[in-house]
Design a protein around this motif. Sequence first.
Motif, PDB file in Angstrom:
ATOM      1  N   TYR A  54       0.823  -1.206   0.000  1.00  0.00           N
ATOM      2  CA  TYR A  54       0.000   0.000   0.000  1.00  0.00           C
ATOM      3  C   TYR A  54       0.863   1.263   0.000  1.00  0.00           C
ATOM      4  O   TYR A  54       0.626   2.189  -0.766  1.00  0.00           O
ATOM      5  CB  TYR A  54      -0.933  -0.006   1.216  1.00  0.00           C
ATOM      6  N   ALA A  55       1.880   1.291   0.862  1.00  0.00           N
ATOM      7  CA  ALA A  55       2.740   2.468   0.976  1.00  0.00           C
ATOM      8  C   ALA A  55       3.477   2.744  -0.333  1.00  0.00           C
ATOM      9  O   ALA A  55       3.746   3.900  -0.675  1.00  0.00           O
ATOM     10  CB  ALA A  55       3.732   2.286   2.113  1.00  0.00           C
ATOM     11  N   GLU A  56       3.775   1.700  -1.078  1.00  0.00           N
ATOM     12  CA  GLU A  56       4.490   1.863  -2.342  1.00  0.00           C
ATOM     13  C   GLU A  56       3.677   2.663  -3.358  1.00  0.00           C
ATOM     14  O   GLU A  56       4.229   3.412  -4.156  1.00  0.00           O
ATOM     15  CB  GLU A  56       4.820   0.475  -2.913  1.00  0.00           C
ATOM     16  N   ASP A  58       0.953   4.761  -2.594  1.00  0.00           N
ATOM     17  CA  ASP A  58       0.325   5.968  -2.069  1.00  0.00           C
ATOM     18  C   ASP A  58       1.147   7.154  -2.565  1.00  0.00           C
ATOM     19  O   ASP A  58       2.053   7.629  -1.896  1.00  0.00           O
ATOM     20  CB  ASP A  58       0.282   5.913  -0.539  1.00  0.00           C
ATOM     21  N   LEU A  59       0.838   7.625  -3.753  1.00  0.00           N
ATOM     22  CA  LEU A  59       1.647   8.650  -4.412  1.00  0.00           C
ATOM     23  C   LEU A  59       1.565  10.005  -3.735  1.00  0.00           C
ATOM     24  O   LEU A  59       2.539  10.743  -3.692  1.00  0.00           O
ATOM     25  CB  LEU A  59       1.222   8.799  -5.880  1.00  0.00           C
ATOM     26  N   ASN A  60       0.389  10.369  -3.217  1.00  0.00           N
ATOM     27  CA  ASN A  60       0.245  11.693  -2.632  1.00  0.00           C
ATOM     28  C   ASN A  60       0.593  11.719  -1.146  1.00  0.00           C
ATOM     29  O   ASN A  60       0.499  12.757  -0.514  1.00  0.00           O
ATOM     30  CB  ASN A  60      -1.177  12.231  -2.867  1.00  0.00           C
ATOM     31  N   ASP A  61       0.979  10.587  -0.574  1.00  0.00           N
ATOM     32  CA  ASP A  61       1.378  10.472   0.834  1.00  0.00           C
ATOM     33  C   ASP A  61       0.309  11.001   1.783  1.00  0.00           C
ATOM     34  O   ASP A  61       0.615  11.524   2.840  1.00  0.00           O
ATOM     35  CB  ASP A  61       2.710  11.198   1.091  1.00  0.00           C
ATOM     36  N   GLN A  62      -0.945  10.862   1.391  1.00  0.00           N
ATOM     37  CA  GLN A  62      -2.057  11.296   2.230  1.00  0.00           C
ATOM     38  C   GLN A  62      -2.778  10.112   2.875  1.00  0.00           C
ATOM     39  O   GLN A  62      -3.812  10.279   3.501  1.00  0.00           O
ATOM     40  CB  GLN A  62      -3.065  12.112   1.400  1.00  0.00           C
ATOM     41  N   GLY A  63      -2.261   8.914   2.675  1.00  0.00           N
ATOM     42  CA  GLY A  63      -2.893   7.740   3.267  1.00  0.00           C
ATOM     43  C   GLY A  63      -3.997   7.154   2.402  1.00  0.00           C
ATOM     44  O   GLY A  63      -4.878   6.458   2.893  1.00  0.00           O
ATOM     45  N   GLU A  64      -3.949   7.429   1.116  1.00  0.00           N
ATOM     46  CA  GLU A  64      -4.949   6.866   0.205  1.00  0.00           C
ATOM     47  C   GLU A  64      -4.341   6.684  -1.184  1.00  0.00           C
ATOM     48  O   GLU A  64      -3.433   7.400  -1.576  1.00  0.00           O
ATOM     49  CB  GLU A  64      -6.189   7.750   0.142  1.00  0.00           C
ATOM     50  N   ILE A  65      -4.860   5.693  -1.893  1.00  0.00           N
ATOM     51  CA  ILE A  65      -4.436   5.462  -3.277  1.00  0.00           C
ATOM     52  C   ILE A  65      -5.494   6.080  -4.174  1.00  0.00           C
ATOM     53  O   ILE A  65      -6.641   5.619  -4.199  1.00  0.00           O
ATOM     54  CB  ILE A  65      -4.280   3.950  -3.574  1.00  0.00           C
ATOM     55  N   ASP A  66      -5.119   7.106  -4.894  1.00  0.00           N
ATOM     56  CA  ASP A  66      -6.050   7.772  -5.790  1.00  0.00           C
ATOM     57  C   ASP A  66      -5.993   7.128  -7.175  1.00  0.00           C
ATOM     58  O   ASP A  66      -5.343   6.098  -7.372  1.00  0.00           O
ATOM     59  CB  ASP A  66      -5.774   9.271  -5.844  1.00  0.00           C
ATOM     60  N   LEU A  67      -6.664   7.728  -8.112  1.00  0.00           N
ATOM     61  CA  LEU A  67      -6.753   7.172  -9.459  1.00  0.00           C
ATOM     62  C   LEU A  67      -5.382   6.990 -10.098  1.00  0.00           C
ATOM     63  O   LEU A  67      -5.089   5.944 -10.672  1.00  0.00           O
ATOM     64  CB  LEU A  67      -7.632   8.082 -10.332  1.00  0.00           C
ATOM     65  N   MET A  68      -4.507   7.979  -9.947  1.00  0.00           N
ATOM     66  CA  MET A  68      -3.179   7.879 -10.567  1.00  0.00           C
ATOM     67  C   MET A  68      -2.310   6.834  -9.863  1.00  0.00           C
ATOM     68  O   MET A  68      -1.525   6.143 -10.506  1.00  0.00           O
ATOM     69  CB  MET A  68      -2.486   9.248 -10.574  1.00  0.00           C
ATOM     70  N   GLY A  69      -2.446   6.711  -8.547  1.00  0.00           N
ATOM     71  CA  GLY A  69      -1.707   5.674  -7.819  1.00  0.00           C
ATOM     72  C   GLY A  69      -2.151   4.291  -8.242  1.00  0.00           C
ATOM     73  O   GLY A  69      -1.329   3.384  -8.424  1.00  0.00           O
ATOM     74  N   LEU A  70      -3.459   4.114  -8.422  1.00  0.00           N
ATOM     75  CA  LEU A  70      -3.985   2.829  -8.875  1.00  0.00           C
ATOM     76  C   LEU A  70      -3.548   2.546 -10.303  1.00  0.00           C
ATOM     77  O   LEU A  70      -3.193   1.412 -10.642  1.00  0.00           O
ATOM     78  CB  LEU A  70      -5.512   2.820  -8.762  1.00  0.00           C
ATOM     79  N   LYS A  71      -3.528   3.584 -11.148  1.00  0.00           N
ATOM     80  CA  LYS A  71      -3.058   3.417 -12.527  1.00  0.00           C
ATOM     81  C   LYS A  71      -1.608   2.952 -12.539  1.00  0.00           C
ATOM     82  O   LYS A  71      -1.246   2.017 -13.265  1.00  0.00           O
ATOM     83  CB  LYS A  71      -3.208   4.741 -13.279  1.00  0.00           C
ATOM     84  N   ARG A  72      -0.776   3.587 -11.716  1.00  0.00           N
ATOM     85  CA  ARG A  72       0.630   3.200 -11.632  1.00  0.00           C
ATOM     86  C   ARG A  72       0.775   1.758 -11.131  1.00  0.00           C
ATOM     87  O   ARG A  72       1.610   1.003 -11.622  1.00  0.00           O
ATOM     88  CB  ARG A  72       1.360   4.167 -10.712  1.00  0.00           C
ATOM     89  N   MET A  73      -0.035   1.395 -10.151  1.00  0.00           N
ATOM     90  CA  MET A  73       0.011   0.039  -9.611  1.00  0.00           C
ATOM     91  C   MET A  73      -0.313  -0.989 -10.693  1.00  0.00           C
ATOM     92  O   MET A  73       0.412  -1.965 -10.875  1.00  0.00           O
ATOM     93  CB  MET A  73      -0.989  -0.117  -8.454  1.00  0.00           C
TER      94      MET A  73
END
Length: 148
Positions: A54-56, A58-73
């Motif tokens: 999850y930490a890997e 979490d692009l915005n370091d706000q404690g959530e995976i947003d659309l771009m973080g999920l896209k990267r994943m």
Amino acid sequence: MPSNKNTQGGKAFGLLKEQQRQKLEEINQEYLEDQKYRDEEDLPEKLEGLKNKYAEFDLNDQGEIDLMGLKRMMEKLGVPKTHLELKKMIVEVTGGSSNAINYRDFVKMMLGKRSAVLKLVLIFEDKANGSPCKPDGPPPKRDIASLP
């Protein structure tokens, strides 16, 4: 510029990541103490692995995976998705309550019995890490007779 906003690399980044990991560890502790998950096999190891994954992303370091973080994943896992598919995955995990996946929703999805697309992708990614997808070396020589 405030020290807690727009940090870039170095010690500030390390501190930010450490704070994030502490928050995730607190949530993990809640799951370890929850009666509903007592029967789960190897729960501390599973939670530690989920926290790291999850930490890997979490692009915005706000404690959530947003659309771009999920896209990267999904791209890193070799399963790129369209924005519409990603939005559907987020709705599936959060139940439509948010447009980003928080850690509680992520753990609930991964430990729960209900199957979600994201859960299936992550499980298969873990299993596929041990076996190569493509054979090594050049393709074998073929002649006209072997063609269909």
